[in-house]
Design a protein around this motif. Sequence first.
Motif, PDB file in Angstrom:
ATOM      1  N   ARG A 119      16.827  15.969  75.528  1.00  0.00           N
ATOM      2  CA  ARG A 119      18.114  15.332  74.866  1.00  0.00           C
ATOM      3  C   ARG A 119      17.759  14.355  73.767  1.00  0.00           C
ATOM      4  O   ARG A 119      18.257  14.060  72.766  1.00  0.00           O
ATOM      5  N   GLN A 142      15.192  17.666  71.006  1.00  0.00           N
ATOM      6  CA  GLN A 142      16.580  18.347  69.977  1.00  0.00           C
ATOM      7  C   GLN A 142      16.544  17.800  68.715  1.00  0.00           C
ATOM      8  O   GLN A 142      16.907  18.427  67.708  1.00  0.00           O
ATOM      9  N   LYS A 164      16.509  22.659  82.305  1.00  0.00           N
ATOM     10  CA  LYS A 164      17.813  22.103  81.889  1.00  0.00           C
ATOM     11  C   LYS A 164      18.798  22.753  82.552  1.00  0.00           C
ATOM     12  O   LYS A 164      19.826  22.143  83.152  1.00  0.00           O
TER      13      LYS A 164
END
Length: 267
Positions: free
Chosen positions: A22, A26, A43
Motif C-alpha cells: 500500500r 504500489q 493481500k
Amino acid sequence: MNFPLIMLVLLVITGSIALLDRFVLQRRRAAEAQGPWWVEYPKSFFPVILVVFCLRSFLVEPFKIPSGSMIPTLLVGDFILVNKYTYGIRLPVINLKVMDINEPQRGEVMVFRYPENPSMDYIKRIIGVPGDTVTYRDKHLVINGTPVKMEPNGEYTYVESGLNYVYSRRFNESLGDHSYKVLVNPEAPDIQLAGVRPFPFDENCSYNGGGFTCTVPAGNYFTMGDNRDSSSDSRYWGFVPERNIVGKAFMIWWNFSDLKRIGLSIE
C-alpha cells in the motif's frame, strides 16, 4: 499445535506485506499493473485471516471432544462452541485477561488449559469456586456443607476404547442454576488414591479411601467430569488457575456420528 500463535504469525506476515504494498510497492509500478503473486496472495488472505483471528480470539472458538470424561453431557466426537468473552476479554496467545465481564459459576462447563501441560485444552464442569469447600464421599457432592441435589435417572451404557461396554448409573444433578446428568459406577471407588499427584495448594485437600475434601484457594477453580468414575480432573491434578481459563462451552455444532446432536445447548 499452537493454533492461535500460527494465526498471529500469519496475520503479521500478510498484514505487513499488505502495508508494504500500500505505501511502497504500489508507487513503484504502473497504475493498472498487477502486483507479483507474493504480494497479491497475502493481500487477499489478510482480511480473511484477520476476521478468523478476531472471532477465535475474542468471541467464539470451536473445539472437538476427544474423550468420554464428560459423558453423558458431551460425547466423543462432539464439536462444540466455546464463548471466549463471557469470563472476560483476554489477549490471544498469552491468554492474559484485560477486562472482567463475568465470573465462572458452579455448574458451568468450562474449557481451560490443563495445569500440568498448558499446551493441552481440557473441558470439565465447575464444581467449586474460590473459597468453596468441596467434599466428595459415597459418590455424592457436598459444597460448603450442603449436599448437592442428586436424583436417580436410570442406567447408561456406552462403549469405551477397546470395545469395552461400560454400565453406569445415571443421575440428575443440580448445582447453582444448572441441572445436568452425571454417570456413576457403583463398583468403582470414590477416588483412585494412586492417581493423585502433587499439585499447587494440595495442602488444602485431605484424601482417604472414602473420598476427599478440598478448599478452593483464591484465584482457582475445582472441576470434575460428568462421567465421575472415568475422568482425570481436579481430584487428581489439582485446581484450575484463573489464568488458564479459555471460555464457557455453550453449544454442540456438529457430530458426524449423530446428527441429532447438532444445535444442542450444553447444560
